[in-house]
Structure formats: C-alpha cells, structure tokens
Design a protein around this motif. Structure first.
Motif, short mmCIF file in Angstrom:
data_model
loop_
_atom_site.label_atom_id
_atom_site.label_comp_id
_atom_site.label_asym_id
_atom_site.label_seq_id
_atom_site.Cartn_x
_atom_site.Cartn_y
_atom_site.Cartn_z
N TYR A 55 0.75 -1.30 0.00
CA TYR A 55 0.06 -0.02 -0.11
C TYR A 55 0.87 1.23 -0.07
O TYR A 55 1.99 1.37 0.77
N CYS A 56 0.37 2.37 -0.86
CA CYS A 56 1.27 3.69 -0.56
C CYS A 56 0.15 4.53 0.37
O CYS A 56 -1.04 4.34 0.40
N ALA A 57 0.91 5.60 1.02
CA ALA A 57 -0.09 6.14 1.93
C ALA A 57 0.71 7.66 1.82
O ALA A 57 1.70 7.71 1.51
N ALA A 58 -0.25 8.64 2.04
CA ALA A 58 0.31 10.11 2.20
C ALA A 58 -0.13 10.62 3.52
O ALA A 58 -1.15 10.53 4.04
N ARG A 59 0.80 11.39 3.71
CA ARG A 59 0.20 12.46 5.05
C ARG A 59 0.55 13.92 4.81
O ARG A 59 1.79 14.03 4.19
N SER A 60 -0.01 14.93 5.16
CA SER A 60 0.31 16.36 4.82
C SER A 60 1.21 16.99 5.75
O SER A 60 0.70 17.95 6.73
N SER A 61 2.21 16.16 6.32
CA SER A 61 3.25 16.64 7.19
C SER A 61 4.51 16.15 7.10
O SER A 61 4.62 15.54 6.25
N ALA A 62 5.29 16.27 8.08
CA ALA A 62 6.69 15.70 8.20
C ALA A 62 6.53 14.03 7.76
O ALA A 62 5.60 13.43 8.32
N VAL A 63 7.75 13.55 7.43
CA VAL A 63 7.63 12.05 7.00
C VAL A 63 7.48 11.26 8.19
O VAL A 63 8.14 11.52 9.34
N SER A 64 6.88 10.04 8.03
CA SER A 64 6.79 9.31 9.32
C SER A 64 6.70 7.47 9.00
O SER A 64 6.51 7.45 7.88
N ILE A 65 6.95 6.81 10.05
CA ILE A 65 7.00 5.61 9.52
C ILE A 65 5.93 4.82 10.35
O ILE A 65 5.82 3.44 10.16
N PHE A 66 5.23 5.64 10.87
CA PHE A 66 3.90 4.94 11.82
C PHE A 66 2.64 4.87 10.94
O PHE A 66 2.38 5.94 10.43
N GLU A 67 2.04 3.97 10.66
CA GLU A 67 0.76 3.73 9.80
C GLU A 67 -0.34 4.75 10.31
O GLU A 67 -1.11 5.31 9.56
N ARG A 68 -0.47 4.90 11.43
CA ARG A 68 -1.41 5.71 12.15
C ARG A 68 -1.35 7.21 11.85
O ARG A 68 -2.39 7.98 11.77
N GLU A 69 -0.23 7.72 11.40
CA GLU A 69 -0.16 9.03 11.00
C GLU A 69 -0.38 9.46 9.61
O GLU A 69 -0.23 10.40 9.15
N TYR A 70 -0.75 8.46 8.90
CA TYR A 70 -1.17 8.74 7.50
C TYR A 70 -2.59 8.53 7.39
O TYR A 70 -3.37 7.46 7.66
N ALA A 71 -2.91 9.73 6.45
CA ALA A 71 -4.55 9.85 6.20
C ALA A 71 -5.02 9.22 5.11
O ALA A 71 -6.37 8.91 5.08
N TYR A 72 -4.13 9.19 4.20
CA TYR A 72 -4.66 8.61 2.68
C TYR A 72 -4.06 7.28 2.38
O TYR A 72 -2.72 7.21 2.57
N TRP A 73 -4.83 6.57 1.83
CA TRP A 73 -4.17 5.18 1.47
C TRP A 73 -4.85 4.65 0.15
O TRP A 73 -5.77 4.95 -0.34
N GLY A 74 -4.12 4.14 -0.72
CA GLY A 74 -4.23 3.34 -1.79
C GLY A 74 -5.09 2.03 -1.64
O GLY A 74 -5.10 1.66 -0.48
N GLN A 75 -5.39 1.30 -2.60
CA GLN A 75 -6.22 0.11 -2.49
C GLN A 75 -5.18 -1.11 -2.43
O GLN A 75 -5.69 -2.21 -1.95
N GLY A 76 -4.02 -0.87 -2.68
CA GLY A 76 -2.97 -1.91 -2.54
C GLY A 76 -2.87 -2.70 -3.82
O GLY A 76 -3.82 -2.83 -4.76
N THR A 77 -1.65 -3.23 -3.96
CA THR A 77 -1.39 -4.29 -5.05
C THR A 77 -0.70 -5.46 -4.39
O THR A 77 0.17 -5.15 -3.66
N GLN A 78 -0.80 -6.67 -5.36
CA GLN A 78 -0.42 -7.87 -4.70
C GLN A 78 0.86 -7.84 -5.21
O GLN A 78 1.28 -7.83 -6.43
N VAL A 79 1.98 -8.35 -4.34
CA VAL A 79 3.17 -8.66 -4.56
C VAL A 79 3.36 -10.38 -4.31
O VAL A 79 3.45 -10.57 -3.13
N THR A 80 3.83 -11.24 -5.17
CA THR A 80 3.95 -12.37 -4.78
C THR A 80 5.63 -13.01 -5.38
O THR A 80 5.88 -12.98 -6.35
N VAL A 81 6.41 -13.57 -4.15
CA VAL A 81 7.62 -13.98 -4.49
C VAL A 81 7.59 -15.62 -4.22
O VAL A 81 7.51 -16.00 -3.18
N SER A 82 7.73 -16.20 -5.58
CA SER A 82 7.75 -17.74 -5.26
C SER A 82 8.42 -18.21 -6.50
O SER A 82 8.45 -17.78 -7.47
N SER A 83 8.94 -19.30 -6.18
CA SER A 83 9.66 -20.34 -7.15
C SER A 83 8.57 -21.24 -7.83
O SER A 83 9.01 -21.79 -8.70
#
Length: 123
Positions: free
Chosen positions: A95-123
């Motif tokens: 998921y990508c996320a955006a917040r209208s302030s300083a950069v953060s590593i905390f999920e709870r501090e992001y107000a906007y989110w995308g719908q997500g994209t699946q990444v699968t790593v497998s042999s």
C-alpha cells in the motif's frame, strides 16, 4: 477527493525485481510525505519505506534496507518503490500512503491510502 492508485504488482521468482508506482491525485503532492506499507497474509500491516515531502529524507524497514528504494517525482505526482533481490517473505499486499506533514514510519499517522497491489515472490 484524494486518490492513491498503486501499479506494478505481480509475481516474481526469488531474487527478482519489481517496481511499484503510486499515482496521487486530489492533493498537493509536494506537500505530502509518502510511505509504503505492506500486509502479508495473517499478519498486521507493517512499514516498508517512506520519503519526505522534498525527497531529502528517506526511511526503510530493516528487513528491506539495501534491497528496496523509495523515490518520488513531484512533477508527476508519483512515488515509486524499486524492489530488488526479492525474497518469499516479501510476499504481501503493498500500500502507498500520504500524510500532509513531516515524514513518518507510523501507519496511524497517514491519512490517505491506496487500495493496494499484490506482490508474490515464489519459485
């Protein structure tokens, strides 16, 4: 309204690479810090990488440091996640996320989110 749309997910073999993109609209992109998070099956969503509004500061989870690179193009309102040397444990919805302030590593501090994209790593 704010929209974040991720592109670039898919299936790849271990050791391979993928590049995720997230296109933002409805916000002043250059005034938003951007982050990438992921959620593996049965696990909580976790921080992956983040980049400040100007792009001058970046942060990475220890698990991806040295393999993933976050970048942004403020002219294109897009943030990227280049993922190299992929491992099976990188399998998740990203998921990508955006917040209208300083950069953060905390999920709870992001107000906007995308719908997500699946990444699968497998042999």
């Amino acid at each position: 309204q704010v929209q974040l749309v991720e592109f670039g997910g898919g299936s790849v073999q271990p050791g391979g690479s993928l590049r995720l993109s997230c296109a933002a609209s409805g916000l002043t992109f250059s005034r938003h810090a951007m982050g990438w998070f992921r959620q593996a099956p049965g696990k909580e969503r976790e921080f992956v990488a983040a980049r400040s509004r100007s792009g001058g500061n970046t942060y990475y989870a220890d698990s991806v440091k040295g393999r993933f690179t976050i970048s942004r193009d403020n002219a294109k309102n897009t943030v990227y996640l280049q993922m190299n040397s992929l491992k099976p444990e990188d399998t998740a919805v990203y998921y990508c996320a955006a917040r209208s302030s300083a950069v953060s590593i905390f999920e709870r501090e992001y107000a906007y989110w995308g719908q997500g994209t699946q990444v699968t790593v497998s042999s």
